[in-house]
Enzyme design. Structure first.
Site, PDB file in Angstrom:
ATOM      1  N   CYS A   2       0.824  -1.374  -0.159  1.00  0.00           N
ATOM      2  CA  CYS A   2       0.259   0.151  -0.115  1.00  0.00           C
ATOM      3  C   CYS A   2       0.915   1.370  -0.008  1.00  0.00           C
ATOM      4  O   CYS A   2       2.102   1.116   0.394  1.00  0.00           O
ATOM      5  CB  CYS A   2      -0.952  -0.087   1.367  1.00  0.00           C
ATOM      6  SG  CYS A   2      -1.905  -1.336   1.636  1.00  0.00           S
ATOM      7  N   ARG A  33       1.201   2.040  -5.926  1.00  0.00           N
ATOM      8  CA  ARG A  33       1.353   0.941  -4.885  1.00  0.00           C
ATOM      9  C   ARG A  33       0.130   0.430  -4.607  1.00  0.00           C
ATOM     10  O   ARG A  33       0.157  -0.705  -3.956  1.00  0.00           O
ATOM     11  CB  ARG A  33       2.118   1.647  -3.811  1.00  0.00           C
ATOM     12  CG  ARG A  33       3.557   2.220  -3.925  1.00  0.00           C
ATOM     13  CD  ARG A  33       3.903   2.568  -2.581  1.00  0.00           C
ATOM     14  NE  ARG A  33       4.278   1.582  -1.449  1.00  0.00           N
ATOM     15  CZ  ARG A  33       5.364   0.940  -1.279  1.00  0.00           C
ATOM     16  NH1 ARG A  33       6.423   0.992  -2.129  1.00  0.00           N
ATOM     17  NH2 ARG A  33       5.325  -0.116  -0.198  1.00  0.00           N
ATOM     18  N   TRP A  81      -3.818  -1.644  -1.437  1.00  0.00           N
ATOM     19  CA  TRP A  81      -4.014  -2.922  -2.414  1.00  0.00           C
ATOM     20  C   TRP A  81      -4.271  -3.882  -1.285  1.00  0.00           C
ATOM     21  O   TRP A  81      -3.251  -4.452  -0.435  1.00  0.00           O
ATOM     22  CB  TRP A  81      -2.598  -3.011  -2.822  1.00  0.00           C
ATOM     23  CG  TRP A  81      -2.300  -4.088  -3.995  1.00  0.00           C
ATOM     24  CD1 TRP A  81      -2.054  -5.437  -3.509  1.00  0.00           C
ATOM     25  CD2 TRP A  81      -3.010  -4.158  -5.158  1.00  0.00           C
ATOM     26  NE1 TRP A  81      -1.873  -6.009  -4.788  1.00  0.00           N
ATOM     27  CE2 TRP A  81      -2.706  -5.384  -5.645  1.00  0.00           C
ATOM     28  CE3 TRP A  81      -3.656  -3.160  -5.859  1.00  0.00           C
ATOM     29  CZ2 TRP A  81      -3.016  -5.946  -6.951  1.00  0.00           C
ATOM     30  CZ3 TRP A  81      -3.955  -3.362  -7.392  1.00  0.00           C
ATOM     31  CH2 TRP A  81      -3.806  -4.780  -7.756  1.00  0.00           C
ATOM     32  N   ASN A 107       0.563  -0.605   6.228  1.00  0.00           N
ATOM     33  CA  ASN A 107       0.984  -1.526   4.982  1.00  0.00           C
ATOM     34  C   ASN A 107       1.789  -2.655   5.483  1.00  0.00           C
ATOM     35  O   ASN A 107       2.518  -2.562   6.423  1.00  0.00           O
ATOM     36  CB  ASN A 107       2.007  -0.379   4.235  1.00  0.00           C
ATOM     37  CG  ASN A 107       2.757  -1.270   3.253  1.00  0.00           C
ATOM     38  OD1 ASN A 107       2.010  -2.247   2.443  1.00  0.00           O
ATOM     39  ND2 ASN A 107       4.046  -0.782   2.764  1.00  0.00           N
ATOM     40  N   GLY A 108       1.313  -3.617   4.860  1.00  0.00           N
ATOM     41  CA  GLY A 108       1.790  -5.152   5.370  1.00  0.00           C
ATOM     42  C   GLY A 108       0.819  -6.019   5.866  1.00  0.00           C
ATOM     43  O   GLY A 108      -0.332  -5.627   5.559  1.00  0.00           O
ATOM     44  N   GLU A 491       8.615 -19.117 -20.199  1.00  0.00           N
ATOM     45  CA  GLU A 491       8.149 -17.867 -19.879  1.00  0.00           C
ATOM     46  C   GLU A 491       9.699 -16.896 -20.349  1.00  0.00           C
ATOM     47  O   GLU A 491       9.314 -15.636 -20.520  1.00  0.00           O
ATOM     48  CB  GLU A 491       8.446 -17.816 -18.331  1.00  0.00           C
ATOM     49  CG  GLU A 491       8.162 -16.584 -17.673  1.00  0.00           C
ATOM     50  CD  GLU A 491       7.268 -15.697 -17.802  1.00  0.00           C
ATOM     51  OE1 GLU A 491       6.074 -16.087 -18.630  1.00  0.00           O
ATOM     52  OE2 GLU A 491       6.978 -14.548 -17.570  1.00  0.00           O
ATOM     53  N   LYS A 495       8.664 -13.439 -22.350  1.00  0.00           N
ATOM     54  CA  LYS A 495       9.235 -11.889 -22.004  1.00  0.00           C
ATOM     55  C   LYS A 495       9.788 -11.360 -23.062  1.00  0.00           C
ATOM     56  O   LYS A 495       9.553 -10.214 -23.521  1.00  0.00           O
ATOM     57  CB  LYS A 495      10.019 -12.188 -20.804  1.00  0.00           C
ATOM     58  CG  LYS A 495       9.533 -12.219 -19.473  1.00  0.00           C
ATOM     59  CD  LYS A 495       8.637 -11.302 -18.788  1.00  0.00           C
ATOM     60  CE  LYS A 495       7.130 -11.618 -19.314  1.00  0.00           C
ATOM     61  NZ  LYS A 495       6.334 -12.244 -18.547  1.00  0.00           N
ATOM     62  N   GLU A 498       7.336 -10.306 -25.937  1.00  0.00           N
ATOM     63  CA  GLU A 498       6.277  -9.431 -25.791  1.00  0.00           C
ATOM     64  C   GLU A 498       6.748  -7.740 -25.525  1.00  0.00           C
ATOM     65  O   GLU A 498       6.231  -7.084 -25.855  1.00  0.00           O
ATOM     66  CB  GLU A 498       5.329  -9.684 -24.504  1.00  0.00           C
ATOM     67  CG  GLU A 498       5.733  -9.818 -23.511  1.00  0.00           C
ATOM     68  CD  GLU A 498       5.104 -10.506 -22.350  1.00  0.00           C
ATOM     69  OE1 GLU A 498       3.798  -9.963 -22.194  1.00  0.00           O
ATOM     70  OE2 GLU A 498       5.494 -10.825 -21.202  1.00  0.00           O
ATOM     71  N   HIS A 514      13.742 -33.752 -31.721  1.00  0.00           N
ATOM     72  CA  HIS A 514      12.407 -34.200 -32.491  1.00  0.00           C
ATOM     73  C   HIS A 514      12.026 -33.076 -33.558  1.00  0.00           C
ATOM     74  O   HIS A 514      10.780 -33.185 -34.128  1.00  0.00           O
ATOM     75  CB  HIS A 514      11.214 -34.540 -31.655  1.00  0.00           C
ATOM     76  CG  HIS A 514      11.628 -35.730 -30.806  1.00  0.00           C
ATOM     77  ND1 HIS A 514      11.620 -37.019 -31.088  1.00  0.00           N
ATOM     78  CD2 HIS A 514      11.798 -35.749 -29.313  1.00  0.00           C
ATOM     79  CE1 HIS A 514      11.827 -37.965 -30.025  1.00  0.00           C
ATOM     80  NE2 HIS A 514      11.837 -36.982 -29.028  1.00  0.00           N
ATOM     81  N   LYS A 617      -2.818  -4.652 -20.240  1.00  0.00           N
ATOM     82  CA  LYS A 617      -2.506  -5.448 -18.797  1.00  0.00           C
ATOM     83  C   LYS A 617      -3.555  -6.361 -18.394  1.00  0.00           C
ATOM     84  O   LYS A 617      -3.149  -7.549 -18.074  1.00  0.00           O
ATOM     85  CB  LYS A 617      -2.297  -4.459 -17.899  1.00  0.00           C
ATOM     86  CG  LYS A 617      -1.849  -5.024 -16.447  1.00  0.00           C
ATOM     87  CD  LYS A 617      -0.509  -5.480 -16.220  1.00  0.00           C
ATOM     88  CE  LYS A 617      -0.040  -6.102 -15.189  1.00  0.00           C
ATOM     89  NZ  LYS A 617       1.082  -6.835 -15.408  1.00  0.00           N
TER      90      LYS A 617
HETATM   91  C1  F6R Z   1       2.723 -11.938 -19.877  1.00  0.00           C
HETATM   92  C2  F6R Z   1       1.431 -11.646 -19.312  1.00  0.00           C
HETATM   93  C3  F6R Z   1       0.300 -12.246 -19.759  1.00  0.00           C
HETATM   94  C4  F6R Z   1      -0.643 -12.415 -18.487  1.00  0.00           C
HETATM   95  C5  F6R Z   1      -1.886 -13.082 -18.868  1.00  0.00           C
HETATM   96  C6  F6R Z   1      -2.861 -13.591 -17.930  1.00  0.00           C
HETATM   97  O1  F6R Z   1       3.804 -11.086 -19.204  1.00  0.00           O
HETATM   98  O2  F6R Z   1       1.345 -10.765 -18.618  1.00  0.00           O
HETATM   99  O3  F6R Z   1       0.539 -13.445 -20.517  1.00  0.00           O
HETATM  100  O4  F6R Z   1       0.191 -13.455 -17.948  1.00  0.00           O
HETATM  101  O5  F6R Z   1      -2.742 -12.324 -19.718  1.00  0.00           O
HETATM  102  O6  F6R Z   1      -3.226 -12.512 -17.146  1.00  0.00           O
HETATM  103  P1  F6R Z   1      -3.887 -12.642 -15.585  1.00  0.00           P
HETATM  104  O7  F6R Z   1      -2.651 -13.122 -14.954  1.00  0.00           O
HETATM  105  O8  F6R Z   1      -4.068 -11.330 -15.195  1.00  0.00           O
HETATM  106  O9  F6R Z   1      -5.019 -13.566 -15.838  1.00  0.00           O
END
Ligand code: F6R
Length: 622
Positions: A2, A33, A81, A107-108, A491, A495, A498, A514, A617
């Site tokens: 937070c 935050r 948060w 916060n915590g 992963e 990264k 994207e 294969h 996001k």
């Molecule tokens: C990759 C990324 C996306 C999310 C995916 C699921 O860096 O951020 O692949 O992981 O869209 O999103 P959530 O976890 O919010 O359901």
């Protein structure tokens, strides 16, 4: 995570702003935050005046516009948060206690709040929220009398009883011009002004007013007035802080001085893992996942687990499969949410659906969870956003405590999700008797060491950044891994795709022969995530053979290996060593260099790593 701000000033010194201006400005800067509710409390006319509202800061501002606060030069402000208790007006901070005489923000996570709450309830205290913060506020109210009305002394008495991680700020109606704060394992910085002093979760909480700041140590209490500050330890012994000058501009202050939120969030990961572990086991090492809400007897009867998630969260699910199957001997399937409900999946009342979602709003995952519920399955959500739709609609929830993730590419939420799935796996193993309590305790002890090990990797990030910058012109990068290293490889590739817009693919190292090995040509960069040589020996030596195979065909081999693994050296162009840890926990370490690599490479190419093209996001459409 937070945002917290505190202020004590005098009108003569700073005619152009009062407490409310400072608090709102600080909260605006700290909103990164947490933004599920916000609130302020000011001291004026011998009383506490508080306003709080669920939602973003603007909701609080509208509330104050409708019901203005009196002029004041002392106050505290909070942007939340949620951890204990969902995001609502009632759970928003500040929390009042002692008949409204004092206000507190926090916060915590206070681990032992339940015991203290029971004691206070027995004393006749009434609680209006579900938060641990209100318990701390009521405790402060109780010990205030024992401290003969000395607010700093009362804070000392209160924090001596608290366990967990917390930054607490309090004001009292009898002490205009005073804010008292305490910190343990949670951030707090003091800002020094002229005739005014400030407190903030970080310097962005007061950067618009002063650049003189004081770093506080662990387990310290600080009391500010307009023209003084005093620091003590929790026993009241005088302590010192370290003064420094903030030379960041306001925008970089919000990012903690990092060039991007993504980099900041990568560096937040020791805290994200530590906070997710916090309060989940008792002193004997028994897991106490109180928030789970599915009766233990029902969980014990589970015959199959299906993990539903998308993107990075689905890779966290793939890691979970290895751990949960190994610890609990329950079959675990991992399925992309958007594929699940279109193939008539077989689920029933003995199936546990574990959805993993940072946002809790991903439409594909929400729809899959709804479908599974209709089929009679039990649904458990692992989620980072308290009060979001998926946990609300699930039978049970296990929150990750990574704090808000601002950068579109997920980093700290991923590590927190993996941590939460480990907790779930260990909890099921405890319930079903698959592991002895000593074994669970040992794994929890290994998990507790992870944050420091991540920090060790972060401290050596320069090596990874140098490599990333030297590879900015790469057209394609491949990633190989095996066992839990396979989702790590996936992963790492995601990264890079994207945020750096480079073709990248992750493969199971065993799959190489294969097909994918045909892609290898002179100079092709290949990251290889190597399992521990202390683990299953065949696994390690097989991956070392894979490194040799691609290198023999011209690949540039970039290796992530465990400290002391000398076998990889001769076949690698570049090696990054991560600290030793049990194989199943290795993704919490091996992922970090790959995140740093992608972030730095994209930065070197001049891209906005926080907001990559074409991506959102939270994907709230199917
Ligand atoms: C990759 C990324 C996306 C999310 C995916 C699921 O860096 O951020 O692949 O992981 O869209 O999103 P959530 O976890 O919010 O359901």
């Amino acid at each position: 995570m937070c945002g917290i701000v505190g202020y004590a000033g005098t009108s003569s010194a700073v005619a152009d702003h009062g407490a409310l201006d400072v608090l709102i400005e600080g909260l605006r800067r700290l909103e990164y935050r947490g933004y599920d509710s916000a609130g302020v409390a000011v001291v004026a006319d011998g009383a506490i005046h508080a306003r709080k509202k669920a939602g973003k800061l603007v909701n609080l501002e509208n509330e104050i516009a409708q019901e203005p606060l009196p002029e004041s030069m002392t106050g505290i402000g909070h942007t939340r948060w949620a951890t204990h208790g969902g995001p609502s007006d009632g759970n928003a901070h500040p929390h009042l206690a002692d008949g409204g005489k004092l206000a507190m923000i926090h916060n915590g996570i206070i681990e032992n709040f339940a015991g203290i709450k029971a004691e206070l309830l027995a004393d006749g205290v009434e609680f209006l929220s579900e938060t641990d913060t209100e318990v701390a506020a009521a405790l402060l109210g109780k010990v205030y009398a024992e401290a003969d009305g000395d607010l700093t002394r009362a804070m000392q008495l209160a924090v001596q009883r608290l366990e967990g991680a917390f930054t607490l700020l309090a004001v009292h109606q009898d002490h205009p011009g005073v804010v008292v704060a305490a910190r343990r394992n949670s951030p707090l910085v003091l800002g020094l002004g002229d005739g005014e002093n400030f407190l903030g979760s970080d310097v962005s909480g007061f950067i618009d007013f002063t650049r003189r700041a004081v770093e506080l140590g662990q387990d310290q209490i600080v009391t500010i007035t307009p023209d003084s500050h005093s620091i003590t330890d929790f026993d009241g012994n005088p302590a010192e802080g370290k003064e420094f000058t903030v030379d960041w501009d306001a925008a970089s202050a919000e990012k903690g001085g990092f060039p991007s939120f993504m980099e900041k969030e990568i560096f937040d990961q020791p805290a994200a893992v530590a906070d997710t572990l916090l309060g989940r086991a008792d002193a004997e090492g028994r897991l106490t996942l109180d928030e789970l809400r599915i009766e233990p007897e029902k969980l014990a009867k589970i015959t199959k687990i299906v993990v539903l998630a998308c993107g990075t969260s689905a890779y966290a699910g793939s890691v979970a499969k290895y751990a949960i199957e190994s610890w609990c001997r329950i079959p675990v399937e991992v399925e992309l949410s958007h594929e699940f409900r279109y193939r008539e999946p077989i689920v029933d009342k003995n199936t546990l659906i574990v959805s993993i979602s940072q946002s809790g709003e991903t439409m594909d995952t929400l729809m899959a969870v709804r479908y599974a519920k209709e089929q009679g399955a039990k649904t458990l959500s692992i989620c980072n956003t308290n009060g979001s739709t998926i946990p609300r609609e699930s039978d049970a929830v296990l929150y990750t405590h990574a704090g808000p993730e601002i950068a579109v590419a997920s980093t700290k939420a991923f590590l927190a999700q993996i941590t939460a799935t480990y907790l779930l796996g260990l909890y099921l193993a405890q319930l079903r008797g698959n592991l002895f309590s000593g074994q669970i305790k040992d794994i929890l002890a290994d998990l507790a060491k992870i944050p420091a090990k991540i920090q060790d990797i972060l401290d050596r990030s320069g090596e990874i950044k140098d490599l990333a910058r030297s590879m900015a012109e790469s057209k394609s990068v491949l990633f190989l891994g095996r066992h839990v290293g396979y989702p790590v490889a996936m992963e790492g590739a995601l990264k890079l795709k994207e945020i750096a817009y480079i073709h990248a693919e992750g493969f199971a190292a065993g799959e190489l022969k294969h097909g994918p090995i045909a892609l290898i040509e002179e100079g092709q960069p290949v990251f290889v995530v190597v399992p521990s040589p202390r683990g299953r020996d065949s696994l390690h030596s097989k991956v070392v053979s894979n490194i040799q195979e691609v290198r023999a065909r011209g690949a540039k081999t970039l290796v992530i290996a465990e400290n002391g693994d000398s076998a990889v050296k001769d076949y690698s162009e570049w090696v990054f060593y991560v600290p030793e840890t049990p194989t199943l926990l290795m993704p919490l370490l091996a992922t970090v260099p790959l995140q740093i690599f992608a972030c730095e490479l994209a930065t070197a190419k001049g891209y906005d790593v926080d907001q990559p093209r074409n991506l959102a996001k939270s994907v709230t459409v199917e």
